[in-house]
Design a protein around this motif. Structure first.
Motif, PDB file in Angstrom:
ATOM      1  N   UNK A   1       3.167   4.375  -1.690  1.00 48.65           N
ATOM      2  CA  UNK A   1       2.524   3.418  -0.778  1.00 48.65           C
ATOM      3  C   UNK A   1       1.025   3.337  -1.037  1.00 48.65           C
ATOM      4  N   UNK A   2       0.415   4.457  -1.363  1.00 41.77           N
ATOM      5  CA  UNK A   2      -1.012   4.445  -1.679  1.00 41.77           C
ATOM      6  C   UNK A   2      -1.267   3.599  -2.924  1.00 41.77           C
ATOM      7  N   UNK A   3      -0.442   3.801  -3.960  1.00 40.82           N
ATOM      8  CA  UNK A   3      -0.607   3.052  -5.206  1.00 40.82           C
ATOM      9  C   UNK A   3      -0.432   1.553  -4.971  1.00 40.82           C
ATOM     10  N   UNK A   4       0.602   1.194  -4.196  1.00 38.22           N
ATOM     11  CA  UNK A   4       0.839  -0.218  -3.905  1.00 38.22           C
ATOM     12  C   UNK A   4      -0.316  -0.799  -3.094  1.00 38.22           C
TER      13      UNK A   4
ATOM     14  N   UNK B   1      -3.889   6.716   5.609  1.00 35.55           N
ATOM     15  CA  UNK B   1      -3.469   5.791   4.555  1.00 35.55           C
ATOM     16  C   UNK B   1      -4.651   4.922   4.112  1.00 35.55           C
ATOM     17  N   UNK B   2      -5.462   4.473   5.053  1.00 32.81           N
ATOM     18  CA  UNK B   2      -6.652   3.696   4.694  1.00 32.81           C
ATOM     19  C   UNK B   2      -7.587   4.519   3.818  1.00 32.81           C
ATOM     20  N   UNK B   3      -7.778   5.773   4.185  1.00 30.65           N
ATOM     21  CA  UNK B   3      -8.622   6.655   3.373  1.00 30.65           C
ATOM     22  C   UNK B   3      -8.072   6.787   1.952  1.00 30.65           C
TER      23      UNK B   3
ATOM     24  N   UNK C   1      -9.710   8.243  -1.332  1.00 30.04           N
ATOM     25  CA  UNK C   1      -9.765   9.636  -0.888  1.00 30.04           C
ATOM     26  C   UNK C   1      -8.507  10.380  -1.333  1.00 30.04           C
ATOM     27  N   UNK C   2      -8.582  11.699  -1.290  1.00 30.70           N
ATOM     28  CA  UNK C   2      -7.446  12.519  -1.687  1.00 30.70           C
ATOM     29  C   UNK C   2      -6.539  12.856  -0.519  1.00 30.70           C
TER      30      UNK C   2
END
Length: 421
Positions: free
Chosen positions: A108-111, A336-338, A343-344
């Motif tokens: 989800x982060x990558x998308x 998720x926004x971070x 961010x890590x």
């Protein structure tokens, strides 16, 4: 590589800054008399037809055109599945680790990062006009519909009529149904395309109909407010909704922090202290660096107890909870926004071996606390503030860390077995 969050907004005061569902949001309709709950029916065919006629009359009285009200309500069907879902209570509540890991993951982060690049111009426009940074807009989008991949497949008029004709929450869903009819009446979407969740949430960002009426906008200039097929309309509407709840574009949602040894967890009870006070108490950022000396109020949140991560939550955390009244949800949106912004992962991830409590477990916990003189309120199976306060008092009396969390030590002393039968 995606620009870091620290570079999205001006560089001043960067220590704190960052540059369903709307189901529980403030209703956008004026107060109106809905069908009395006592008049609602549990769905005999005859009773449902009678209820539909009453709802049709209410809609017309509220300003919906007679043609729209009649055309839509004539074709409405009762959905047994909606009642099932409304009644169903999960056997076991979700732990914070399970909740967060399912919603904030590498995929989800990558998308989200891909989409923030793809729609950079649109998102920049929304940020300029509403003050809400792009990573947050994309995070809400990701949590609500997995970036528009699933809006729900149920007819919104069918779902809302079914719920309006059910005794449990007739008034609320009557209001939502009339709002949905007004949306159809204004030409935003044809009735056959108005699909959403079982409770009537709709479109990319899952607005309830009353929220749609108040906050949806026509951002692409085609003359319609279309949250299903127009991403500009959906993103700008999300920004406007957050703006209406006083989103502060100068600050981030909150941050992960580290707590000193022997910290007094009893103050993680929702109280809001100035950031300087938290600094004086020995709290640092997630990497052990001192907090900024900002004149900003924050609440300390430990969603998995003292063995899990800790967060300082700022004003925008409360705004996120205006969208969905869940601390887990608000943390997930913020984290998720971070992550989308570069961010890590959390420095102290939540433990994955904590027990999942069933509703019966929580009722038993509340009853056991009451029996020992710690008032947890009515035993309802919901971990509310009264229950957490009672747990803290019990923990203090028994020499446990007073984090208000029903961990293994508390459950053991109260003889509560969480193993499924």
């Amino acid at each position: 590589m995606l620009t870091k969050l620290a570079r999205i907004l001006p560089n001043r005061r960067m220590a704190c800054r960052l540059s369903v569902s709307a189901f529980l949001a403030t209703s956008s309709l004026p107060v109106m008399s809905a069908i009395a709950d006592s008049d609602a029916v549990l769905a005999s065919p005859e009773g449902f037809e009678e209820c539909k006629l009453k709802l049709q009359e209410k809609a017309i009285a509220a300003g919906v055109s007679a043609k729209t009200a009649q055309d839509v309500m004539t074709g409405v069907k009762h959905l047994d599945r909606v009642i099932e879902l409304d009644r169903r209570q999960p056997e076991f509540t979700t732990t914070f680790a399970d909740y967060l890991n399912r919603r904030v993951n590498d995929s989800r982060v990558s998308k989200g990062r891909e989409l923030i690049k793809e729609h950079s111009e649109l998102l920049a426009r929304v940020t300029r006009e509403t003050g809400v940074p792009a990573p947050y807009l994309v995070a809400f989008w990701g949590l609500e519909t997995n970036f528009g991949s699933y809006f729900g497949k149920m007819s919104v008029p069918d779902s809302l009529t079914t719920l309006a004709c059910d005794a449990r929450r007739s008034s609320f869903f009557t209001e939502q149904l009339i709002a949905a009819l007004r949306i159809i009446d204004e030409g935003a979407i044809p009735v056959e395309q108005m699909e959403g969740s079982w409770a009537g949430a709709m479109g990319h960002v899952q607005f309830m109909p009353t929220v749609f009426l108040k906050h949806a906008v026509d951002a692409d200039g085609d003359g319609r407010r279309d949250l299903w097929n127009s991403l500009p309309d959906a993103m700008m509407s999300a920004g406007r909704f957050l703006e209406s709840m006083n989103w502060d574009g100068e600050y981030r949602w909150g941050r992960e922090v580290l707590l000193p040894e022997n910290f007094d967890y009893s103050i993680a009870d929702g109280r809001r202290l100035n950031l300087n006070k938290w600094r004086e108490l020995g709290i640092t950022d997630a990497f052990g660096k001192p907090l900024g000396r900002e004149d900003i109020a924050a609440a300390l949140i430990v969603p998995a107890g003292h063995e899990g991560p800790a967060f300082l939550a700022y004003h925008n955390f409360k705004v996120i909870m205006g969208w969905n009244r869940s601390e887990f949800y608000a943390i997930a949106v913020g984290h998720l926004a971070d992550r989308i912004a570069g961010a890590g992962m959390l420095q102290n991830p939540p433990p994955e071996d904590t027990p999942a409590l069933s509703r019966d477990n929580i009722i038993q916990l509340q009853e056991q606390l009451e029996q020992r003189g710690y008032s947890a309120g009515k035993p309802d199976g919901i971990m509310g503030p009264a229950t957490r306060t009672a747990i803290r008092k019990f923990q203090v009396a028994n020499g446990l860390v007073a984090d208000g969390y029903p961990g293994s030590a508390v459950l053991g002393k109260l003889n509560i077995d969480t193993a499924p039968e």
